[in-house]
Motif scaffolding. Structure first.
Motif, mmCIF file in Angstrom:
data_model
loop_
_atom_site.group_PDB
_atom_site.id
_atom_site.type_symbol
_atom_site.label_atom_id
_atom_site.label_comp_id
_atom_site.label_asym_id
_atom_site.label_seq_id
_atom_site.Cartn_x
_atom_site.Cartn_y
_atom_site.Cartn_z
ATOM 1 N N ASP A 1 2.890 61.617 -61.134
ATOM 2 C CA ASP A 1 3.593 62.022 -62.356
ATOM 3 C C ASP A 1 2.753 61.856 -63.630
ATOM 4 O O ASP A 1 3.100 62.354 -64.681
ATOM 5 N N GLU B 1 -8.984 52.536 -58.682
ATOM 6 C CA GLU B 1 -8.298 53.826 -58.561
ATOM 7 C C GLU B 1 -9.229 54.966 -59.000
ATOM 8 O O GLU B 1 -9.288 56.024 -58.355
ATOM 9 N N LYS C 1 5.782 65.409 -61.006
ATOM 10 C CA LYS C 1 6.742 64.345 -60.710
ATOM 11 C C LYS C 1 7.750 64.804 -59.667
ATOM 12 O O LYS C 1 8.356 65.870 -59.811
ATOM 13 N N PHE D 1 11.506 56.801 -55.995
ATOM 14 C CA PHE D 1 12.618 57.753 -56.064
ATOM 15 C C PHE D 1 13.039 58.182 -54.657
ATOM 16 O O PHE D 1 14.219 58.269 -54.334
ATOM 17 N N TYR E 1 5.290 39.921 -67.566
ATOM 18 C CA TYR E 1 5.857 40.444 -66.319
ATOM 19 C C TYR E 1 6.731 39.403 -65.647
ATOM 20 O O TYR E 1 6.617 38.204 -65.897
HETATM 21 C C1 LIG Z 1 0.376 40.988 -63.035
HETATM 22 C C2 LIG Z 1 0.051 41.579 -61.719
HETATM 23 C C3 LIG Z 1 -1.098 41.177 -61.067
HETATM 24 C C4 LIG Z 1 -1.421 41.701 -59.824
HETATM 25 N N1 LIG Z 1 -2.560 41.278 -59.218
HETATM 26 C C5 LIG Z 1 -2.929 41.814 -58.048
HETATM 27 C C6 LIG Z 1 -4.176 41.474 -57.455
HETATM 28 O O1 LIG Z 1 -4.956 40.681 -58.002
HETATM 29 N N2 LIG Z 1 -4.498 42.049 -56.276
HETATM 30 C C7 LIG Z 1 -3.666 42.933 -55.666
HETATM 31 O O2 LIG Z 1 -4.017 43.413 -54.595
HETATM 32 N N3 LIG Z 1 -2.491 43.301 -56.211
HETATM 33 C C8 LIG Z 1 -2.101 42.768 -57.389
HETATM 34 N N4 LIG Z 1 -0.929 43.177 -57.971
HETATM 35 C C9 LIG Z 1 -0.063 44.153 -57.282
HETATM 36 C C10 LIG Z 1 -0.538 45.606 -57.423
HETATM 37 O O3 LIG Z 1 -0.713 45.947 -58.772
HETATM 38 C C11 LIG Z 1 0.475 46.536 -56.766
HETATM 39 O O4 LIG Z 1 0.872 46.006 -55.539
HETATM 40 C C12 LIG Z 1 -0.111 47.933 -56.550
HETATM 41 O O5 LIG Z 1 -0.273 48.609 -57.757
HETATM 42 C C13 LIG Z 1 0.753 48.784 -55.630
HETATM 43 O O6 LIG Z 1 0.136 50.017 -55.436
HETATM 44 P P1 LIG Z 1 0.962 51.295 -55.026
HETATM 45 O O7 LIG Z 1 -0.030 52.381 -54.924
HETATM 46 O O8 LIG Z 1 1.801 50.989 -53.849
HETATM 47 O O9 LIG Z 1 1.957 51.542 -56.235
HETATM 48 P P2 LIG Z 1 1.606 51.872 -57.758
HETATM 49 O O10 LIG Z 1 0.321 51.290 -58.160
HETATM 50 O O11 LIG Z 1 2.808 51.503 -58.542
HETATM 51 O O12 LIG Z 1 1.417 53.446 -57.789
HETATM 52 C C14 LIG Z 1 2.491 54.337 -57.703
HETATM 53 C C15 LIG Z 1 2.088 55.684 -58.280
HETATM 54 O O13 LIG Z 1 3.125 56.631 -58.047
HETATM 55 C C16 LIG Z 1 3.382 57.367 -59.216
HETATM 56 N N5 LIG Z 1 4.789 57.785 -59.167
HETATM 57 C C17 LIG Z 1 5.886 57.014 -59.251
HETATM 58 N N6 LIG Z 1 7.009 57.749 -59.137
HETATM 59 C C18 LIG Z 1 6.613 59.032 -58.976
HETATM 60 C C19 LIG Z 1 7.310 60.275 -58.802
HETATM 61 N N7 LIG Z 1 8.637 60.339 -58.765
HETATM 62 N N8 LIG Z 1 6.563 61.396 -58.663
HETATM 63 C C20 LIG Z 1 5.214 61.349 -58.669
HETATM 64 N N9 LIG Z 1 4.521 60.206 -58.836
HETATM 65 C C21 LIG Z 1 5.202 59.067 -58.981
HETATM 66 C C22 LIG Z 1 3.059 56.403 -60.336
HETATM 67 O O14 LIG Z 1 2.704 57.068 -61.535
HETATM 68 C C23 LIG Z 1 1.849 55.662 -59.782
HETATM 69 O O15 LIG Z 1 0.650 56.295 -60.067
HETATM 70 C C24 LIG Z 1 -0.575 42.657 -59.219
HETATM 71 C C25 LIG Z 1 0.580 43.080 -59.876
HETATM 72 C C26 LIG Z 1 0.897 42.551 -61.109
HETATM 73 C C27 LIG Z 1 2.128 43.029 -61.821
#
Ligand SMILES: Cc1cc2nc3c(=O)[nH]c(=O)nc-3n(C[C@H](O)[C@H](O)[C@H](O)COP(=O)(O)OP(=O)(O)OC[C@H]3O[C@@H](n4cnc5c(N)ncnc54)[C@H](O)[C@@H]3O)c2cc1C
Lengths: 567, 69
Positions: free
Chosen positions: A62, A139, A159, A197, A297
């Motif tokens: 998105d 990323e 999205k 979603f 957070y």
């Molecule tokens: C303070 C903090 C510190 C952290 N430290 C660490 C660490 O040191 N090491 C570690 O491994 N993890 C860490 N994490 C956890 C890590 O950031 C997350 O677990 C990780 O980002 C998850 O990745 P993901 O790809 O599953 O989801 P996300 O990173 O949330 O990516 C989801 C993507 O989907 C997109 N999206 C959402 N809804 C839609 C839609 N309807 N249509 C199209 N696109 C959509 C979003 O824009 C986003 O780009 C930390 C988290 C926090 C908050």
């Protein structure tokens, strides 16, 4: 969770163009084999992995940039297993060049170190135990790599706003700056994060538990040289005896993360001047620094019951969420992709049955459960919920200053290791007696001499070749004919090699430093065969192997089964 | 979990334990007990035995839900 942007902090992030896809004007709804929703760590790792395996995907995101809007970073610590996968995907060198390698962690109470570890001592991998890097850089590197491989249709500003399950896939509605369109997918990989979603459309229960703990990150840049170590205070005098994290990331930016009181006014504590004052209390009045980013957070635990719902698969935060202690969120999302990529590729090519995909959930859900349990324990240590809990924690901290055993009780985060599939966590602790890796466990990326004579590491065997790697050791030459027949028959999914010595006429894998033999648990003169999966987890270990046993183990592995030891 | 007597000298232990609390206020005594508890738990070590002990101690106050492993 809320992320507030303060200032870009000198980061210049790429913006990707939205290009109107043909779907917008096509007369008929188009259908794609694999659609990945979400270009975060999980979605990009999966897209990259599948692209490496020759599978084209459509990725919908998105946003039009990496990271969270406002140039913040969430994840910072990437663990060895993740880094090994990144080596396989061809971006490890960039991570290594940009990131910060570290292995020493210290836990402090007041000004005293109560616990200390050095993770480097247990590692024979080409990759260090940890590299710190702002999440958006990782990323970014993955986006570049996906574009370079050229098999992925990356659709930014797209999205997902509608979702409907079909018997043989799903129908997805996408909103873009140029209007809405509908597409269909044989397989959907939902990587859209904690507020998915799609997951909510399917009404999957997340069993949510919210933490009461509040934290506030202050990423700062300053010149004062500090040790490149992870320091965690359980009780920091400069933070009202609450916890603090201190950790270096790329670009000389330090992550300082402050625990707040549960009743804290989050708006107030995230104001730049309030954050700066906190940092000043930690670093001292005369240290000059620049606030790069401030963001509060809180966290929650979530876990869905099955990571597969028909033709929809859930990865990363959409399937499981946990507190950040121990850096398990992003790492586990990436490892979800490491687990799913090869399985999906084999199913799509018709070389494995769909049942293989059930093993994705069967393996990764317990891993997520384990992560949630582990992070919950840390959270509880950091935020005692009653006077009795506080009393026990005080006891542990005071004993830790005198006695080694109590140091281990001071739990400020257990950093992530790769999970051992197919074994209850209890047997993990007890399995030290077993020589070499257990079935279900990952083999480290140890140095080897490759069949072409080059020096390399284990990962090199998994780059472009067929899926599984089989290694023979101490085999009897009498088996040669049957083994060669098997090798020819299974060539598309299995590459077989001999360890150290050619007895069967297969290519030879050298082990000059003896690291692979040690990792596998090879024994001189004892015939053993190891079947390694494409994610480098051990699928089977066969003593006194022959072609029929190996063939059976491979069939099992293609159905998602691990072969128990000495079966 | 052992439920039969296992001390080399139970009366001496009890007396020493009481002596150790001497001169402490309530908070200090609680702290002493907590420290002692962790020291002793480490002597036992075995997780299953410790779990039985925790459950046995809790029995006086009715059921509780142990955390999911
Ligand atoms: C303070 C903090 C510190 C952290 N430290 C660490 C660490 O040191 N090491 C570690 O491994 N993890 C860490 N994490 C956890 C890590 O950031 C997350 O677990 C990780 O980002 C998850 O990745 P993901 O790809 O599953 O989801 P996300 O990173 O949330 O990516 C989801 C993507 O989907 C997109 N999206 C959402 N809804 C839609 C839609 N309807 N249509 C199209 N696109 C959509 C979003 O824009 C986003 O780009 C930390 C988290 C926090 C908050």
């Amino acid at each position: 969770m809320s992320d507030t942007a303060l200032q870009p902090g000198g980061y210049i992030l790429p913006e990707y163009e939205f290009t109107a896809p043909g779907d917008l004007t096509a007369d008929e709804v188009r259908r794609y084999p694999v659609v990945i929703v979400g270009a975060g760590l999980s979605g990009l790792a999966l897209a990259c992995d599948l692209a490496e395996r020759g599978v084209a995907t459509v990725v919908l995101d998105d946003d039009n940039t990496i990271g969270v809007r406002g140039a913040s970073s969430r994840g910072i610590v990437y663990a060895q297993k993740t880094l090994e996968m990144m080596d396989r995907l061809g971006i490890y060198e960039r991570i290594r060049a940009k990131g910060v390698v570290w292995s020493v962690g210290k836990t402090l109470a007041g000004s005293e170190v109560v616990y200390e570890f050095d993770a480097s001592s247990t590692s024979d991998s080409r990759q260090p135990p940890f590299i710190n890097l702002q999440q958006f850089y990782l990323e970014w590197f993955m986006v570049d790599r996906v574009i370079e491989i050229g098999r992925t249709d990356l659709r930014w500003k797209s999205k997902v706003v509608g979702f409907e399950t079909l018997a043989d896939g799903a129908r997805i509605e996408v909103e873009t700056p140029a209007g809405r369109y509908v597409l269909e997918a044989d397989w959907v990989c939902d990587c859209s994060g904690v507020n998915s979603f799609i997951r909510d459309c399917l009404r999957l229960d997340t069993h949510q538990a919210r933490g009461i703990d509040r934290w506030c990150i202050s990423d700062v840049r300053f010149k004062e040289p500090l040790p490149i170590e992870r320091w965690t205070w359980v009780e920091a005098p400069f933070n009202d005896n609450r916890a603090v994290w201190q950790h270096l990331m790329a670009d000389d930016v330090w992550r300082l993360d402050f625990q707040m009181g549960p009743e804290t006014d989050i708006e107030h504590v995230s104001r730049p001047e309030v954050a700066a004052e906190r940092v000043r209390r930690q670093l001292g009045e005369d240290v000059e620094f620049e606030l790069v980013w401030v963001g509060p957070y809180s966290y929650r635990a979530q876990l869905i019951d099955n990571f597969r719902a028909g033709r929809t698969l859930f990865l990363g935060d959409s399937a499981h969420a946990m507190s950040p202690f121990g850096a398990r969120g992003g790492n586990s999302g990436i490892q979800d992709a490491d687990n799913l990529g090869w399985k999906l590729a084999l199913v799509l090519s018709g070389r494995a049955p769909e049942a293989l995909l059930d093993s994705y959930s069967a393996e990764r859900r317990p891993a997520a459960q384990f992560n949630i349990m582990t992070t919950r324990r840390t959270a509880r240590f950091l935020q005692p919920e009653s006077p009795a809990e506080k009393l026990l924690r005080d006891a542990a901290i005071s004993l830790a200053k005198e006695h080694p055993f109590a140091r281990s009780l001071c739990n400020t985060g257990r950093l992530s290791n790769s999970y051992i599939y197919g074994q209850p966590p209890t047997s993990r602790a007890q399995r030290h007696k077993v020589r070499g890796v257990a079935v279900g466990e990952a083999v480290q990326n140890v140095p080897v001499g490759l069949p072409d004579g080059q020096a390399g590491t284990l990962v090199d065997l998994f780059r472009n070749g067929p899926a599984f790697v089989g290694i023979w050791s101490g085999a009897l030459p009498a088996l040669a004919a049957a083994v060669i027949r098997l090798a020819n028959r299974e060539a598309p999914v299995l590459r077989m090699l001999e360890l150290g010595r050619a007895a069967l006429g297969l290519s030879v894998l050298e082990d000059p430093a003896g690291k692979l033999g040690a990792a596998l648990g090879a024994a001189r003169g004892k015939p053993i065969f190891w079947l390694l999966r494409p994610d480098m987890h051990l699928a089977a270990r066969i003593e006194n192997p022959d072609a029929a046993k190996v063939s059976r183990a491979l069939r099992g592995a293609l159905h998602g089964r691990l072969q128990p030891e000495r079966a | 979990m052992k439920t039969e007597l296992n001390f080399t000298d139970h009366d001496a232990f009890y007396e020493r334990l009481i002596a150790a609390h001497h001169g402490l206020d309530e908070a200090q005594s609680a702290q002493l007990n907590a420290r002692l508890l962790l020291l002793l738990a480490n002597q036992v070590g075995d997780g299953a035995v410790l779990a039985e002990c925790v459950d046995a101690a809790r029995r006086l106050f009715g059921p509780y839900s142990p955390p999911e492993a």
